[in-house]
Design an enzyme around this catalytic site. Structure first.
Site, PDB file in Angstrom:
ATOM      1  N   CYS A  89     -20.169 -10.270  30.310  1.00  0.00           N
ATOM      2  CA  CYS A  89     -19.710 -11.594  30.729  1.00  0.00           C
ATOM      3  C   CYS A  89     -19.319 -11.561  32.199  1.00  0.00           C
ATOM      4  CB  CYS A  89     -18.527 -12.021  29.859  1.00  0.00           C
ATOM      5  SG  CYS A  89     -17.860 -13.650  30.268  1.00  0.00           S
ATOM      6  N   CYS A 117     -16.553 -12.300  33.297  1.00  0.00           N
ATOM      7  CA  CYS A 117     -15.182 -11.784  33.394  1.00  0.00           C
ATOM      8  C   CYS A 117     -15.158 -10.264  33.441  1.00  0.00           C
ATOM      9  CB  CYS A 117     -14.338 -12.282  32.226  1.00  0.00           C
ATOM     10  SG  CYS A 117     -14.760 -11.522  30.626  1.00  0.00           S
ATOM     11  N   CYS A 127     -23.920  -1.219  14.374  1.00  0.00           N
ATOM     12  CA  CYS A 127     -22.889  -2.217  14.065  1.00  0.00           C
ATOM     13  C   CYS A 127     -22.355  -2.053  12.640  1.00  0.00           C
ATOM     14  CB  CYS A 127     -23.442  -3.627  14.245  1.00  0.00           C
ATOM     15  SG  CYS A 127     -24.051  -3.992  15.904  1.00  0.00           S
ATOM     16  N   CYS A 158       9.227  25.191  -6.272  1.00  0.00           N
ATOM     17  CA  CYS A 158       9.249  25.295  -7.730  1.00  0.00           C
ATOM     18  C   CYS A 158       8.344  24.257  -8.367  1.00  0.00           C
ATOM     19  CB  CYS A 158      10.682  25.128  -8.228  1.00  0.00           C
ATOM     20  SG  CYS A 158      10.844  25.243 -10.025  1.00  0.00           S
ATOM     21  N   CYS A 210      11.693  14.011 -12.967  1.00  0.00           N
ATOM     22  CA  CYS A 210      11.517  12.642 -12.481  1.00  0.00           C
ATOM     23  C   CYS A 210      12.878  12.023 -12.165  1.00  0.00           C
ATOM     24  CB  CYS A 210      10.781  11.811 -13.538  1.00  0.00           C
ATOM     25  SG  CYS A 210      10.516  10.095 -13.040  1.00  0.00           S
ATOM     26  N   HIS A 254       6.412  25.925 -20.880  1.00  0.00           N
ATOM     27  CA  HIS A 254       6.146  26.878 -19.812  1.00  0.00           C
ATOM     28  C   HIS A 254       7.104  28.065 -19.818  1.00  0.00           C
ATOM     29  CE1 HIS A 254       3.699  23.551 -18.428  1.00  0.00           C
ATOM     30  NE2 HIS A 254       3.162  24.330 -17.497  1.00  0.00           N
TER      31      HIS A 254
END
EC number: 2.3.2.31
Length: 529
Positions: free
Chosen positions: A269, A271, A289, A329, A334, A354
């Site tokens: 442009c 500008c 694109c 660990c 939770c 476990h």
């Protein structure tokens, strides 16, 4: 409605608006003003002051910067755009013979497709056409004029503000609804400035969908800024509906680029902004694109945040709250007050079976645990890969911004050198070097987008080697230009800078030619993201 036959807009001398019609058959008859040749392959706009501004027709460069093909375009000003628009209206009016502002509304309804409008206009159902376009058929007798039977001295209440005014202070459209001029002005100003409406402003009467014509708007609005905004709005669809026209994406620029055929080519442009005509983004060779659009979306949305969460967190197997591990660990508890489940971080199973396996899960190889771990590893790998390319993309973008600031420093150095018995031509190597540096930064930035979607093969290895070579040379050139240049070291640094920017030019050309050769020969395979 006081309909004028003319379609006259007066543009502010200091501001412009833009718009353009379709592929205008008679555009050669228009006086489009002077055009300038633009080299579309140059780098960004920040060199104003050292480099000239571009505009007008252009020769498009080949992939390596050389002019292999013509890609001509024009940069049009507001007046030139309006010429195209008025010419389009005039061509249609030579056939249908309506007021120009009515024809403009009809054309807008059909996205400025003259053929579609003509076809509908002569299909025999004009009343349906005008109804769909929300205008009164101008061939019908005006109801508004029939209603103007009161004496102009007799006061009547406005149906918006309920203040009494003389009849002469009221105006309206062909639908017959009349309001005081003050209410009209405020209504139109609100629609234009606050709501951004132009071509779809309807009568303020409740339930009336008749559109306000351009002459009425220009007659009732006195603020030049509001008029200018309206001009931008009504002409916007003219450009947006034409595949040969594209607004300059630079902020506050109202120029339009017009091409002979649409393609993913660089245009500049007046500008100074250089952009891809196809997608409107900054010129992004060598990436196409399609992939740049996906990349920008990927960077903008929250997909990578999701990847990070997937790679670094897990869900509680009971309440599904997202949990991040903050210690070594594997025994997880939770923190959800309504859950408090205890489970193994590795296999996500209940912790109780476990036993004492605090740091190692002996159920590690179970199918469920393996699937969960594999999914996490894939997410982590995808995140790391994205960050690798994103960091380098952003690094070159940031460096490019810094490099643009070099223009001011280089200009000062050039002036100092000329004061030490050097000619203007002798110091031009510095400006050329910064030009090349900015081009290389831009190319490198987009090579990482290209590489992100590229599958590995023999050609991709060659591409990466070219990329690495150009990147190394670019960094060396950048280092040379950031040094303080004294009179004693001038000749030495001049030779080094010239040699290096020529090498960078050469390597950039090699990289781009290789990528474009891959496009032509279908050598590239892509990762669908």
């Amino acid at each position: 409605m006081d309909s004028d036959e003319g379609y006259n807009y007066e543009f502010d001398d200091e501001e412009e608006c833009s718009e353009d019609s379709g592929a205008d058959e008679h555009e050669d008859d228009l006086e489009l003003g002077e055009v300038e040749l633009v080299e579309a392959g140059l780098s960004g706009s920040e060199r104003a002051g050292i480099c000239g501004e571009g505009g007008g027709s252009a020769l498009g460069p080949g992939p390596g910067g050389e002019e292999e093909e013509d890609y001509r375009y024009e940069v049009l000003t507001a007046e030139q755009i309006l010429q195209h628009m008025v010419e389009c209206i005039r061509e249609v009016n030579e056939v249908i013979q309506n007021p120009a502002t009515i024809t403009r509304i009809l054309l807008s309804h059909f996205n400025w497709d003259k053929e579609k409008l003509m076809e509908r206009y002569f299909d025999g159902n004009l009343e349906k056409l005008f109804s769909e376009c929300h205008v009164i058929n101008p061939s019908k007798k005006s109801r508004t004029r029939q209603m103007n039977t009161r004496s102009s001295a007799q006061d009547m209440p406005c149906q918006i503000c309920y203040l009494n005014y003389p009849n002469s202070y009221f105006t309206g459209l062909e639908c017959g609804h009349k309001f005081c001029m003050q209410c009209w002005s405020e209504y139109l100003t609100t629609k234009i400035i606050e709501e951004g409406m132009g071509q779809t402003i309807s009568c303020p009467a409740h339930g009336c969908d008749i559109l306000v014509d351009d002459n009425t708007v220009m007659r009732l609005i006195t603020d030049s800024k509001v008029k200018l905004k309206y001009q931008h709005l009504i002409t916007n669809s003219f450009v947006e509906c034409n595949r040969l026209l594209k607004w300059c994406p630079a902020p506050d620029c109202h120029h339009v680029v017009k091409v002979q055929y649409p393609d993913a080519k660089p245009v500049r442009c007046k500008c100074g902004r250089q952009f891809c005509f196809n997608c409107g983004e900054n010129w992004h060779d060598p990436v196409k694109c399609k992939w740049l659009k996906k990349w920008i979306k990927k960077c903008d949305d929250d997909s990578e945040t999701s990847n990070w969460i997937a790679a670094n967190t897990k869900e509680c197997p009971k309440c599904h709250v997202t949990i991040e591990k903050d210690g070594g660990c594997n025994h997880m508890v939770c923190r959800n007050q309504n859950c408090k489940a205890e489970f193994c971080w590795v296999c996500l199973g209940p912790w109780e079976p476990h036993g004492s396996a605090w740091y190692n899960c002996n159920r590690y190889n179970e199918d469920d645990a393996k699937a969960a771990r594999d999914a996490q590893e894939r997410s982590r790998a995808a995140l790391q890969r994205y960050l690798f390319y994103c960091n380098r993309y952003m690094n070159h973008m940031q460096s490019l911004r810094f490099e643009h600031k070099l223009y001011a420093q280089v200009k000062q150095k050039m002036e100092e050198m000329q004061q030490h018995n050097m000619s203007w031509i002798e110091v031009q190597f510095l400006k050329k070097a910064v030009d090349v540096l900015c081009q290389c930064r831009s190319t490198l930035m987009y090579t990482y987008v290209f590489a992100f979607y590229l599958k590995k093969n023999n050609q991709s290895i060659i591409f990466e080697n070219n990329q690495a070579d150009l990147e190394n040379a670019t960094e060396v050139l950048s280092g040379y230009l950031e040094r303080d240049i004294s009179q004693d070291s001038l000749q030495d640094i001049k030779q080094k800078v010239q040699d290096k920017y020529r090498y960078c030019e050469s390597r950039r050309r090699v990289l781009l030619l290789h990528v474009h050769e891959g496009y032509e020969k279908d050598l590239w395979e892509y990762i669908e993201d």
